[in-house]
Scaffold this motif. Structure first.
Motif, PDB file in Angstrom:
ATOM      1  N   LYS A   6      16.886  37.641  46.134  1.00  0.00           N
ATOM      2  CA  LYS A   6      17.295  36.272  46.363  1.00  0.00           C
ATOM      3  C   LYS A   6      18.142  35.675  45.243  1.00  0.00           C
ATOM      4  O   LYS A   6      18.220  36.244  44.213  1.00  0.00           O
ATOM      5  CB  LYS A   6      16.048  35.425  46.538  1.00  0.00           C
ATOM      6  N   SER A  54       9.790  33.020  52.956  1.00  0.00           N
ATOM      7  CA  SER A  54      11.091  32.498  53.357  1.00  0.00           C
ATOM      8  C   SER A  54      12.129  33.610  53.265  1.00  0.00           C
ATOM      9  O   SER A  54      12.018  34.496  52.432  1.00  0.00           O
ATOM     10  CB  SER A  54      11.485  31.352  52.425  1.00  0.00           C
ATOM     11  N   PRO A  55      13.175  33.586  54.125  1.00  0.00           N
ATOM     12  CA  PRO A  55      14.198  34.626  54.057  1.00  0.00           C
ATOM     13  C   PRO A  55      15.160  34.454  52.899  1.00  0.00           C
ATOM     14  O   PRO A  55      16.019  35.282  52.691  1.00  0.00           O
ATOM     15  CB  PRO A  55      14.921  34.475  55.399  1.00  0.00           C
ATOM     16  N   ALA A  56      15.064  33.366  52.142  1.00  0.00           N
ATOM     17  CA  ALA A  56      15.951  33.164  50.994  1.00  0.00           C
ATOM     18  C   ALA A  56      15.192  32.423  49.913  1.00  0.00           C
ATOM     19  O   ALA A  56      14.260  31.686  50.173  1.00  0.00           O
ATOM     20  CB  ALA A  56      17.189  32.373  51.410  1.00  0.00           C
ATOM     21  N   ARG A 199      18.280  35.241  60.906  1.00  0.00           N
ATOM     22  CA  ARG A 199      16.888  34.991  61.262  1.00  0.00           C
ATOM     23  C   ARG A 199      16.188  36.175  61.915  1.00  0.00           C
ATOM     24  O   ARG A 199      15.142  36.018  62.530  1.00  0.00           O
ATOM     25  CB  ARG A 199      16.780  33.738  62.149  1.00  0.00           C
ATOM     26  N   ARG A 232      23.975  34.997  49.235  1.00  0.00           N
ATOM     27  CA  ARG A 232      24.791  34.286  50.214  1.00  0.00           C
ATOM     28  C   ARG A 232      25.935  33.562  49.519  1.00  0.00           C
ATOM     29  O   ARG A 232      25.725  32.844  48.538  1.00  0.00           O
ATOM     30  CB  ARG A 232      23.934  33.286  50.991  1.00  0.00           C
ATOM     31  N   LEU A 239      18.317  36.708  48.937  1.00  0.00           N
ATOM     32  CA  LEU A 239      17.625  37.141  50.146  1.00  0.00           C
ATOM     33  C   LEU A 239      16.516  38.131  49.863  1.00  0.00           C
ATOM     34  O   LEU A 239      16.589  38.913  48.911  1.00  0.00           O
ATOM     35  CB  LEU A 239      18.612  37.786  51.127  1.00  0.00           C
ATOM     36  N   THR A 258      16.652  40.015  56.051  1.00  0.00           N
ATOM     37  CA  THR A 258      16.823  38.956  57.029  1.00  0.00           C
ATOM     38  C   THR A 258      17.749  37.899  56.448  1.00  0.00           C
ATOM     39  O   THR A 258      17.477  37.353  55.373  1.00  0.00           O
ATOM     40  CB  THR A 258      15.481  38.295  57.389  1.00  0.00           C
ATOM     41  N   PRO A 260      19.168  34.191  56.371  1.00  0.00           N
ATOM     42  CA  PRO A 260      18.661  32.897  56.833  1.00  0.00           C
ATOM     43  C   PRO A 260      19.621  32.157  57.754  1.00  0.00           C
ATOM     44  O   PRO A 260      19.221  31.215  58.431  1.00  0.00           O
ATOM     45  CB  PRO A 260      18.447  32.125  55.533  1.00  0.00           C
ATOM     46  N   SER A 261      20.893  32.578  57.805  1.00  0.00           N
ATOM     47  CA  SER A 261      21.880  31.871  58.614  1.00  0.00           C
ATOM     48  C   SER A 261      23.102  32.764  58.816  1.00  0.00           C
ATOM     49  O   SER A 261      23.249  33.799  58.167  1.00  0.00           O
ATOM     50  CB  SER A 261      22.319  30.584  57.905  1.00  0.00           C
TER      51      SER A 261
END
Length: 295
Positions: A6, A54-56, A199, A232, A239, A258, A260-261
């Protein structure tokens, strides 16, 4: 840092302070002989609000009662400087006890806002809890410093905290490289299969070649045959990237991630061969892997 990744976003106000400023940290750990890994490496993220993962992550300077206190908020491009910081608990005390993740107490990611420069380094910790590492930042600009760690305290999960770093100097922004399924680094070619799906967990397989031949004798680095960081573009969200499948010394290492967007992401794979760690980088567009990576 267990097995995922992340990172976060920077304050543009720093640029106003330093005018045209930008660059990146650099530090290289001594190469050591390591035993074969039990799993592929990457970095696992913190849990959001103590609940579901959380994915991020890495978008906050404090979380879960811990804070990243960056004592070196600015440096000068091209000049060697000591980057210093402290992890503090809710009482403001420096944390001095950590769990080891991928053989280290703490993993540090330094990335420029334009993602043109990236480092995964491992600072040294003094007895008083101060972490430090010499860095020489080749390009001026806004950077994000991300600390990935797990305090040695019962019930505390892995955390990723981020802080802004300003690097003074003449700023020359770099355009993000186009999406591609191959990356060349020091005579090696790394091929990416798979992509990011918003997602939804998806597999990323990276296969290493040298002179057109598959590399089947990758060496363990930080307890794994490969470490993958995914950031990102824009806010530098960090991530979660998890190992996938059985660990093998090449030619392929696999991960699951994954996004997040929808959007553009930058992947950084660290792998070790012939005693040297190299980094292969890819641009991936979440939601467009079918076109970008042959799905």
């Amino acid at each position: 840092m267990r097995a995922g990744l992340k990172i976060s976003a920077f304050a543009a106000a720093l640029a106003a302070t330093f005018g045209t400023a930008y660059g990146v940290g650099q530090g290289i750990d001594p190469l050591v002989t390591e035993r074969a890994p039990e799993s592929h490496g990457s970095h696992e993220g913190a849990q959001a609000d103590g609940a579901a993962e959380s994915p991020a992550g890495g978008l906050q300077v404090s979380e879960g009662g811990y804070a990243l206190d960056l004592e070196t908020p600015s440096v000068t491009a091209g000049r060697r400087s000591d980057l210093r910081f402290v992890i503090r608990d809710s009482a403001g005390r420096a944390v001095t006890a950590y769990e080891r993740e991928n053989t280290k107490e703490l993993h540090l990611i330094i990335a420029s806002r334009d993602l043109g420069t990236y480092r995964h380094v491992h600072p040294a910790r003094a007895a008083d809890g101060t972490w430090s590492i010499p860095v020489e930042l080749p390009r001026a600009g806004d950077y994000r410093v991300l600390a990935d760690f797990t305090p040695a305290k019962k019930g505390v999960e892995n955390l990723a905290l981020g802080a802004d770093l300003a690097v003074a100097g003449a700023y020359e922004p770099q355009r993000l490289p186009a999406a591609t399924d191959t990356a060349d680094v020091d005579g090696y070619q790394v091929r990416l299969t798979g992509g990011l799906t918003p997602r939804t967990a998806s597999e990323l397989k990276l296969t290493v070649f040298r002179a057109g031949r598959p590399v089947t004798d990758l060496q363990p680095y930080l307890g794994a045959y490969g470490h993958l960081v995914a950031l990102r573009s824009g806010d530098l969200a960090y991530l979660h990237v998890h190992p996938h499948g059985r660990p093998e010394p090449g030619p392929a290492v696999s991960f699951e991630a994954t996004a997040p967007s929808r959007g553009t992401y930058r992947l950084f794979l660290d792998f070790k061969h012939d005693g040297q760690v190299r980094t292969a980088a890819f641009t991936v567009r979440a939601g467009e892997q079918a076109e970008a990576h042959g799905h």
